[in-house]
Enzyme design. Structure first.
Site, PDB file in Angstrom:
ATOM      1  N   ASP A 139      43.642  16.746  74.858  1.00  0.00           N
ATOM      2  CA  ASP A 139      42.851  16.725  76.095  1.00  0.00           C
ATOM      3  C   ASP A 139      43.242  15.486  76.902  1.00  0.00           C
ATOM      4  OD1 ASP A 139      41.035  17.296  78.039  1.00  0.00           O
ATOM      5  OD2 ASP A 139      39.244  16.884  76.820  1.00  0.00           O
TER       6      ASP A 139
ATOM      7  N   SER B  30      33.542  12.617  81.875  1.00  0.00           N
ATOM      8  CA  SER B  30      34.776  13.188  81.351  1.00  0.00           C
ATOM      9  C   SER B  30      36.004  12.587  82.003  1.00  0.00           C
ATOM     10  CB  SER B  30      34.807  14.699  81.638  1.00  0.00           C
ATOM     11  OG  SER B  30      34.156  15.391  80.612  1.00  0.00           O
ATOM     12  N   GLY B  31      37.027  12.361  81.181  1.00  0.00           N
ATOM     13  CA  GLY B  31      38.282  11.837  81.722  1.00  0.00           C
ATOM     14  C   GLY B  31      38.302  10.337  81.849  1.00  0.00           C
TER      15      GLY B  31
END
Ligand SMILES: *[C@@H]1O[C@H](CO)[C@@H](O)[C@H](O)[C@H]1NC(C)=O
Length: 269
Positions: free
Chosen positions: A121, A216-217
């Site tokens: 991811d 996220s990220g």
């Protein structure tokens, strides 16, 4: 004192990553808290456009003048993105901040959005133009390849994600202190079991602080022994039961597992 100041100025200049002009406040707190403005100067917000408006969708980390590191699950090939840097409050115009167009996105070739627990991811976002580093826009350091942090190593997750499960989205950047949970613990039953792989890093799980939707990220920031901040994790997934569920730490892509991939993408694009 003078000698210390001189030395830190030299170190900051020579190493040119991971040394914020405005140092973060890293006192122990329970619960997330507002970050000191611009104290995580590599924190990026990734936005996409819809109906003529730009929407924050994920966090990211500036690791090169032209590249932002983020999560693969943040990228959809049908969307148009841009990156903002040097921000604290996403809702107001801020001097020293920058909005940059994205010229390409590179998602890890092994990423499969139907199998997030397999890992990979990770994605890189190329900026349309090189950004100049300032007091508010700086690079994070990458950890040395293969680094594994020990159990309970203290790190900070940063982002504009929700303050709690189903809570409101904050305007200003938040930070939360999370302790690393080692692979043996995190992959044990009662924790994440086989959903966690060695290519991931777990942190948190005390039931109080965690990353949450919208983070996220973004980076898991951990300070090396020389004082520089390294991005050890990319916020990947958490429990569907809630953002700060007991024994379900936040799961991050382990950046030190992908150093070769990151370097080859940057060198070849
Ligand atoms: C960013 O990547 C380019 C291309 O490989 C490289 O020449 C440059 O040195 C990198 N910049 C930093 C600050 O690492």
């Amino acid at each position: 004192m003078i000698r210390t100041l001189l030395l830190s100025a030299l170190v900051a200049g020579a190493l040119s990553c991971g040394v914020p002009t405005y140092p973060p406040s890293v006192t122990r707190v329970v619960g997330g808290e507002e970050a000191t403005p611009n104290s995580w100067p590599w924190q990026a917000s990734l936005l996409y456009t819809s109906n003529g408006n730009w929407h924050h969708t994920c966090g990211g980390t500036l690791i090169n003048n032209s590249w932002v590191l983020t999560a693969a699950h943040c990228i959809s090939s049908s969307r148009t993105y841009r990156v903002v840097l040097g921000r604290h409050n996403l809702d107001i115009a801020e001097s020293g901040s920058l909005a940059v167009s994205v010229s390409k996105t590179v998602v890890h070739p092994n990423w499969n959005s139907n199998q997030i627990s397999k890992g990979y991811d990770i994605a890189l976002v190329k900026l349309a133009n090189r950004v100049s580093l300032t007091d508010k826009i700086q690079l994070a350091c990458l950890p040395p390849a293969g680094t594994i942090l020990s159990n309970n190593y203290p790190c900070y997750v940063t982002g504009w994600g929700r303050l709690r499960t189903n809570g409101p989205l904050p305007d200003v950047l938040q930070q939360g202190r999370l302790l690393v949970v080692d692979y043996a613990t995190c992959s044990s039953s009662g924790w994440w079991g086989s959903s966690v792989k060695t290519s991931m890093i777990c942190a948190g799980g005390d039931g109080k602080i965690s990353s949450c939707n919208g983070d996220s990220g973004g980076p898991l920031n951990c300070q090396a022994s020389d004082g520089r901040w390294e991005v050890h994790g990319i916020v990947s997934f958490g429990s569907s039961l809630g953002c700060n569920y007991y024994h379900k730490p936040s799961v991050f892509t382990r950046v030190s597992n992908y150093i070769d991939w990151i370097n080859s993408v940057i060198a070849n694009n």
